[in-house]
Design an enzyme around this catalytic site. Sequence first.
Site, short mmCIF file in Angstrom:
data_model
loop_
_atom_site.label_atom_id
_atom_site.label_comp_id
_atom_site.label_asym_id
_atom_site.label_seq_id
_atom_site.Cartn_x
_atom_site.Cartn_y
_atom_site.Cartn_z
N ILE A 1 3.09 -1.79 0.00
CA ILE A 1 2.48 -0.63 0.85
C ILE A 1 1.53 -1.39 1.83
CG2 ILE A 1 2.95 0.91 -1.07
CD1 ILE A 1 -0.28 1.04 -1.62
N HIS B 1 -0.31 -5.31 -1.05
CA HIS B 1 0.21 -5.07 0.38
C HIS B 1 1.08 -6.19 0.84
CE1 HIS B 1 -2.60 -1.81 0.35
NE2 HIS B 1 -3.62 -2.64 0.16
N ASP C 1 -8.44 -8.26 4.59
CA ASP C 1 -7.95 -7.40 3.27
C ASP C 1 -6.60 -7.99 2.86
OD1 ASP C 1 -7.26 -5.79 1.26
OD2 ASP C 1 -7.42 -4.11 2.39
N GLY D 1 -4.42 1.23 3.43
CA GLY D 1 -4.98 2.41 3.75
C GLY D 1 -5.78 2.45 5.31
#
Length: 287
Positions: free
Chosen positions: A211, A196, A191, A214
């Site tokens: 961030i 991110h 990912d 998830g």
Amino acid sequence: MAIDYDHLMNFDIPEVRQSYGPAEVARFGLTVGMGQDPMDMKQLAYVGALADDQRAMPAMANILGHPGFWLGRPETGVNAVKLVHGEQGMTIHQTLPAEGSVIAKTRVTGLVDKGEGRGALLYSEKEIREAESGTLLATCRGTTFLRGDGGFGGPDGPVKPPHPMPESAPDHVFDTPTRPEQALAYRWNADPNPLHLDPRVAAKAGFERPILHGLCTFGCAAHALLAVMCDYDADRFGAMDGRFTAFVYPGETLRTEIWDDGSFRTRVLERDKVAIGNGIFKLREAA
């Protein structure tokens, strides 16, 4: 281009064949908070530190055979800029081998039109099978909120109901401190989304800094459930489902609150925000 219900429901997502080994297993365990206590033998088994006891963390199923950002393809009709990962779940049918080859196939299982200006829900499922035998190892479930795609004329249900949370205090609490650079490491679990990684991209999206993924937060919650409900025995880990309700900044502490009936939620301590809500965990039935 608007969504065509029949086209998207039958969209062919190519299967993915993947081989993995000790390095990939250890990396995943480390990136969801395992091994922070270098004296904890039960955790060390999941980060490749023990020559005589190597195990794959159950939540690794979520990254195996990842089909890539297929919703970003123009022919899906989806406004990819406005999609949000809403829910995640997984069922472990057979304990993941510590190394091996798998074949994964992802498909769309449901599409709900919430109406013009209200978006849509896309449900998907990924089956992971052992490449040589065809044995089903895990099924991963996802709900994607398509914020910019409502009003295409599709059905308005059925909508997956959230798991109701107990009103009592949790029976167990498990804290996972995340590290400031955790997203930079987790990116190698298939990912590389710059949201991110790149502060400039995060700022354009309205965040003060990048961030956490998830699925990294989900993996940390899975770590807590593996520890509390299974005593780090992956053979007992059955299924978990949860709803993403808030973002996490790398470096914050995740507190997973767990009830004996399998209900759970994961909270960001520093901001008192629930990052994963309406969670439910099930032990795997003995064969």
